[in-house]
Scaffold this motif. Structure first.
Motif, PDB file in Angstrom:
ATOM      1  N   THR A  60       0.825  -1.208   0.000  1.00 16.12           N
ATOM      2  CA  THR A  60       0.000   0.000   0.000  1.00 16.12           C
ATOM      3  C   THR A  60       0.858   1.255   0.000  1.00 16.12           C
ATOM      4  O   THR A  60       0.618   2.185  -0.782  1.00 16.12           O
ATOM      5  CB  THR A  60      -0.953  -0.007   1.206  1.00 16.12           C
ATOM      6  N   GLN A 105      -7.570  -2.516  -2.937  1.00 14.03           N
ATOM      7  CA  GLN A 105      -8.159  -3.448  -1.976  1.00 14.03           C
ATOM      8  C   GLN A 105      -8.379  -4.823  -2.588  1.00 14.03           C
ATOM      9  O   GLN A 105      -8.126  -5.844  -1.949  1.00 14.03           O
ATOM     10  CB  GLN A 105      -9.467  -2.902  -1.404  1.00 14.03           C
ATOM     11  N   ASN A 146      -6.663  -8.162  -1.151  1.00 12.48           N
ATOM     12  CA  ASN A 146      -7.477  -9.321  -0.784  1.00 12.48           C
ATOM     13  C   ASN A 146      -6.986 -10.585  -1.473  1.00 12.48           C
ATOM     14  O   ASN A 146      -7.011 -11.672  -0.900  1.00 12.48           O
ATOM     15  CB  ASN A 146      -8.949  -9.089  -1.125  1.00 12.48           C
TER      16      ASN A 146
END
Length: 178
Positions: free
Chosen positions: A30, A43, A47
């Motif tokens: 990130t 995201q 995941n």
């Protein structure tokens, strides 16, 4: 070796490390790449790649060697992955290659030699396993990482596409003879 890197321990990752590695991987990814994609795409990638289940699968995979770097108090401050069986067209002519992946160090430990320690350990493992060349992909905009790899003896040999969602990026392929 400075005092920070002399207190770093290196060991093979195990099931007990999965949560810490997944969290560190998601954080470093990130911080490093998050600005280059939308929040939704980021995201979705996290995941897929840094979930507990995805990390557990990598730790258990017999074709991968994951190692962790720990601080004096045992906290995981970095990890790296060595992957057998991966391929890359621009190095297809080389015999006996193995991929160095995900050299991730918590930003608070950048500049302390942790990444170099991780890379050296995986290079040693690759040599022990009989590999002649080690390769990696470095994001074209991650100039800091590219400079580190060059100092460690890696050279640019090509590039490939890396896709996150609908964002297409370029990774520069670097190789080192072991």
């Amino acid at each position: 070796m400075d005092s920070a890197s002399s207190s770093i321990g290196i060991r093979r990752a195990g099931p007990q490390d999965v949560t810490a590695v997944a969290e560190l991987g998601a954080h470093v990814f990130t911080v490093t790449f998050g600005h280059s994609v939308s929040a939704e795409q980021l995201q979705a990638y996290l995941n897929e790649s840094y979930s507990i289940s995805a990390t557990a699968k990598e730790v258990a995979d017999p074709m991968k060697d994951m190692i962790v770097a720990t601080s004096g108090d045992g906290a995981i401050v970095g990890f790296a992955l060595l992957t057998r069986g991966s391929n890359e067209p621009c190095i297809a002519h080389l015999e006996s290659t193995i991929e160095l992946q995900r050299i991730y160090v918590h930003p608070s430990n950048h500049g302390n030699g942790v990444g170099k320690i991780l890379v050296k350990k995986l290079e040693d493992i690759a040599k022990e396993r009989g590999f002649q060349h080690i390769w990696l992909g470095a994001w074209e905009e991650n100039f800091k990482a590219q400079k580190v790899y060059e100092k460690l003896g890696y050279r640019f040999v090509g590039d490939h596409v890396f896709t996150i969602g609908d964002v297409v990026q370029t990774d520069l392929i670097m190789v080192k003879e072991l």
